[in-house]
Every structure is written in C-alpha cells, then in structure tokens.
Design an enzyme around this catalytic site. Structure first.
Site, short mmCIF file in Angstrom:
data_model
loop_
_atom_site.label_atom_id
_atom_site.label_comp_id
_atom_site.label_asym_id
_atom_site.label_seq_id
_atom_site.Cartn_x
_atom_site.Cartn_y
_atom_site.Cartn_z
CE LYS A 66 1.64 -22.04 11.06
NZ LYS A 66 2.41 -21.26 11.87
NE ARG A 90 -2.97 0.70 3.18
CZ ARG A 90 -3.77 0.40 3.97
NH1 ARG A 90 -4.80 -0.38 4.00
NH2 ARG A 90 -3.25 1.01 5.22
CE LYS A 111 5.68 -20.43 19.58
NZ LYS A 111 6.24 -20.81 18.18
CD GLU A 138 9.32 -22.77 18.03
OE1 GLU A 138 9.58 -21.78 17.38
OE2 GLU A 138 8.07 -22.70 18.12
CG ASP A 192 1.86 -21.23 15.89
OD1 ASP A 192 1.81 -20.68 14.85
OD2 ASP A 192 2.98 -21.19 16.58
CE LYS A 215 12.09 -25.99 9.74
NZ LYS A 215 13.03 -25.05 10.34
CG HIS A 234 9.07 -22.74 7.63
ND1 HIS A 234 7.80 -22.35 8.30
CD2 HIS A 234 9.98 -22.78 8.27
CE1 HIS A 234 8.33 -22.31 9.73
NE2 HIS A 234 9.63 -22.74 9.71
CG HIS A 250 5.14 -26.23 11.15
ND1 HIS A 250 5.08 -25.70 9.72
CD2 HIS A 250 5.17 -25.08 11.96
CE1 HIS A 250 5.05 -24.42 9.71
NE2 HIS A 250 5.21 -24.02 11.03
C1 BG6 Z 1 6.02 -20.60 12.60
C2 BG6 Z 1 5.10 -20.42 13.73
O1 BG6 Z 1 5.10 -21.27 11.58
O2 BG6 Z 1 7.09 -21.82 12.87
C3 BG6 Z 1 6.10 -20.10 14.68
O3 BG6 Z 1 4.19 -19.51 13.41
C4 BG6 Z 1 7.26 -21.01 14.93
O4 BG6 Z 1 5.41 -20.01 16.06
C5 BG6 Z 1 7.84 -21.26 13.78
O5 BG6 Z 1 8.18 -20.45 16.04
C6 BG6 Z 1 8.94 -22.21 13.82
O6 BG6 Z 1 9.76 -22.47 12.73
P1 BG6 Z 1 11.45 -22.74 12.68
O7 BG6 Z 1 11.77 -22.95 11.24
O8 BG6 Z 1 11.88 -21.84 13.50
O9 BG6 Z 1 11.47 -24.01 13.45
#
Ligand code: BG6
Length: 482
Positions: A148, A51, A331, A216, A235, A182, A178, A240
C-alpha cells in the site's frame, strides 16, 4: 509451546527499493528472523536492487546495520547474522534505463521460486514490471509483491491493477495489507470457524453491535508530507480496518483457500451501505501536554486532513441486518490499542429480579498490544446477599496460555513474505477487493471535499473527539476505553 517451522522451497527474492525505509525496517530484518528460525533453506538468496551504486559487501553492511537498529537484541542471533548476510547480493539498476538489468538477469537461477518485491513508490510499479518483462527476467511463474498505498481512489487503483495485469496474472500478484499477517487477525478466523460455540451466534439475531478500534499513540511526525495527502480514511480505513471488518463479517468460506476466502471478503465490501455524514466523525489532534499538534507534526499551516475517524456502518445482508459496525482509528490517542469487539445482545428475558442487573456477553479479540481473546460472561456475585449478577472475564492472553515464546511469533511481514514463497495468496488482497474498497470510500471523501468539511479538534493523548462519543451515545452505546 514450540512452534513448528516448515522450511520453504529455495528461492531468489529480489527486493527493489532495498535501501529504502520499509526494506530496512521490516523486510530485511523479517527475512533474517525467518533465516535464524530455520525456515529459509540454505539455497535461498536475497538480491537487493536499487539505484545506488554499491557492491555486495556495502549492501551487506547496510543490512547488518538495519538489523541491529530495528530488531531488539533478544531477537538477534550473532552467529546467524553472518550466515544470513552471505545469502545477500546487490545489483544497481536504473528503473527508467538499461543499466543493471542484464546483471540482474545473470544473477537469477532457474528451478528456484522467483519473487520480486516492489518496495518502491507505486509510480514505479509499471516501470519495473515492464523492465522485468523487457529483459526477460521474470518467469511465467514469478511472484510480485506490492505494498500500500494501492492507489488513492478507484481510478488510480484501477490504473495500477491494469499496469500490473499487462505483465502478470492475478495469481502472480501479492498485494500486502500487513494487518492480514498479524497473528490475532488469523486467530479471528480460527475462533469463528474452528469452534462451534461462536458461529451460530455470529449474526444480527444475537449480536447487538461490533466495535473495531485501531488506536495509535504515535503522531504523524516524520511522515507528515505523505500523511497529509492521505488522512485516516485512506491510510487506515480503506485497507486495514476494512480487512478487519471483512474477516469479522464474512460468511464462512467453503475452504481456507485464497479465492474462497477472498470471494467472501469481497461480498462484505459490496454489501456495505453508503455512510451518511451524520454517521462519521473526523478529527485532527491539537497540541496537548508535551505533544505537538497535527499541523506542527505535518509541517502544514492549514490542513483539512483527518488524523482520527469514527464511523457507524452497515453491512446490508441477512446476517447483519440492522447490526451496526462502529469503526474507529486515530493517531496520537491515549494508547496503542487495536481490537475487534463483538457485543452480544442481552438475554431476551431475565428470570432474576430487576435489581440483579442484566448483562450482555462481550467477546474481544485483541490485536495489540498483548494479543489475546477475552470473553465476558455473567455469573453470580459471590457471597451472601441474594442473586446479584456481575460479569467476569474468561481471559486468554496468548502469552499466559501458550508460554512466553508466543511473544516470539513471526511478525506480519515475516509471515507474509514466507507465504509469497509458498505461493499462498490467502492473506493478500485481490485486485477486485481493493477496487471495491475504493468504490465504497470514494463517495465519502468526495462528499467531504464538496462540503469543505473540516475535522473537529481533539487533544493529543486523549481518546479522540467528544463528537465520537456522541455518535455512540445517540445509539445508547459506549465506546470501549482506549
Ligand atoms: C500503516 C499506516 O499501514 O500502518 C501507518 O500507513 C500506521 O500510518 C501503520 O501507523 C500501523 O501499523 P501497526 O502494525 O503498527 O498497527
């Protein structure tokens, strides 16, 4: 080890939301890396769209700053940077109005691959798709890339799929998870289907159980507003972890081709049993040491959102009959560690004395950090003193085995964007897969909501709640250390 870089065809890639966080952190630095590696042909062009009114030079300056902020110096090539920035242009567009769209159309070329990256909130997917159609910008073979969260339940995912389907065929839609980009996730397929060694044992007869962990260290600070409406289930698990589970549990596809692979993954999701409440532990971190609590990070006074989840699930088919899959993600855990671990059964009969010990093989596929594969095998403890058994690792850290350049392999986004340009959907989620994953997730979340379920506490920086350990102990098993 020198990896082979095969340049992709010339392309016009339009990034909607080009000034946003994902574009700055991942998409643009990733494209720059591919450019420096020689994967992007000289005719490739990247068109930022958002924008904000600004000219090409101002956008290029923003991208330079993003690259310098988000890529470590050793991954940057100053010479390449200037040439990369020359590939960029910028168009200000009004998603809901008329402004900018004619300019965008004038920028696009014929005879090059055309891709549109919707790096925007899902509420805008439909609007952008309609505008591209209305202004006759997207060709019949254009590709669109979406991120996502792809819906927050089955209903919203279906709506999104229908919105996109109104303007694009499934073969044009690239839904990014994503994790599929990997390196080690793809290695899981190479290990399973490129060796005769594992596949014959990859079933309920020989596998005792499977553990999939994505731990994480980071908390939710900075994105609490989004996270508090999602939680670990939406999430991480629905997407994932589900993808990791699918690649681990699926039947061998006939070919490494998009629909062959995605058909097999879909069958896994459809074979998942509903999960009983006793087989799920939800946790939320409490302040500990220097770490703030979830509530402080999420800036919420009260919240029933889980920042940790552990669950035991079953894939109800012949291959996995009664073999549990334990999934765990959270987390603010002790460390960042993601792995898929196959625990094989003990030998059916031991020829050694009872006190020699009986051990089982364990194959672990490490996603991060230090990508690699480790197989624990039983040997005789060296030295005199009779036959005592120990297990030792046959460890292959990719960096050790393949040389330090392996640390330089393209990150997930780089690889996936190049796959979009190549027109290869293998590592992208199909609409029916996403819907099936929500169809399995929805009743679990609905049951929590109906019961007013509250997550149990765990200390920030720990391995998660005690209840998760109990979930395993109940089955005489233990989680791997985080
Ligand atoms: C994202 C989540 O899709 O993936 C995050 O929304 C998460 O909460 C992240 O931290 C983790 O990705 P990676 O590649 O750092 O393991």
């Amino acid at each position: 080890m020198v990896s082979r870089v095969i340049p992709v065809d010339p392309f016009d890639l339009v990034i909607f939301g080009a000034t946003g966080d994902l574009a700055r952190r991942k998409i643009l630095p990733g494209l720059y890396r591919r450019f420096c590696d020689g994967q992007m042909p000289p005719e490739a062009r990247i068109i930022g769209a958002a924008r904000t009114e600004q000219d090409n030079a101002a956008f290029a300056e923003q991208v330079r700053e993003a690259i310098e902020t988000f890529l470590p110096a050793k991954k940057r090539d100053p010479k390449g940077l200037k040439a990369f920035l020359e590939r960029l242009s910028y168009v200000a567009v009004d998603a809901h109005g008329e402004a900018g769209w004619e300019d965008l159309r004038a920028t696009m070329r014929d005879n090059v691959v055309q891709a549109f990256y919707f790096s925007v909130a899902p509420a805008l997917f439909g609007v952008l798709a309609e505008r591209l159609h209305h202004f006759e910008i997207a060709r019949k073979d254009a590709r669109i890339v979406v991120e996502k969260p792809f819906g927050r339940d089955l209903g919203t995912a279906r709506e999104l799929n229908a919105t996109l389907a109104a303007h694009f065929d499934e073969a044009q839609i690239y839904r990014i998870d994503h994790y599929l980009g990997k390196e080690t996730v793809q290695n899981l397929m190479a290990v399973r289907f490129g060796n005769t060694l594992f596949e014959p044992l990859w079933n309920a007869q020989y596998v005792d159980h499977v553990q999939i962990t994505v731990a994480e260290e980071v908390g939710v600070g900075g994105r609490g507003a989004y996270y508090d409406k999602s939680g670990a289930m939406r999430d991480m698990v629905q997407n994932h972890l589900m993808q990791l589970l699918c690649l681990t549990a699926m039947e061998p596809p006939a070919r490494f081709e998009p629909d062959a692979v995605r058909d097999e993954k879909l069958k896994v999701i459809r074979a998942l049993d509903p999960v009983a409440p006793v087989d799920i532990v939800r946790g939320q971190y409490r302040a500990s040491g220097d770490h703030a609590s979830y509530l402080e990070d999420a800036e919420a006074e009260v919240s029933r959102t889980e920042s940790f989840i552990a669950m035991k699930i079953h894939v109800s088919n012949w291959r996995w009959n009664r073999t549990p899959f334990y999934l765990r993600t959270g987390k603010r855990l002790r460390s960042r560690k993601s792995e898929i671990v196959i625990h094989f059964k003990e030998t059916p009969h031991s020829i050694f004395d009872a006190d020699a010990g009986n051990r089982a093989n364990v194959l672990s596929i490490r996603l991060q950090p230090d990508e690699g594969i480790d197989l624990r095998v039983t040997i005789k403890e060296p030295g005199p003193g009779g036959m005592r058994l120990i297990d030792v690792p046959l460890d292959m850290s990719f960096a050790d085995a393949l040389g330090p350049e392996v640390a330089d392999v393209p990150d997930a986004y780089e690889r996936l964007i190049m796959d979009v340009i190549r027109g290869n959907q293998t590592l992208f989620m199909r609409g029916d897969e996403v819907e099936a994953a929500w169809a399995w997730t929805d009743p679990i979340i609905a049951a929590w909501e109906a019961r007013g379920d509250r997550p149990v506490p765990y200390h920030a920086g720990s391995s998660g709640p005690e209840e998760a350990a109990i979930l395993m102990h109940r089955d005489n098993r233990r989680w791997r250390e985080i």
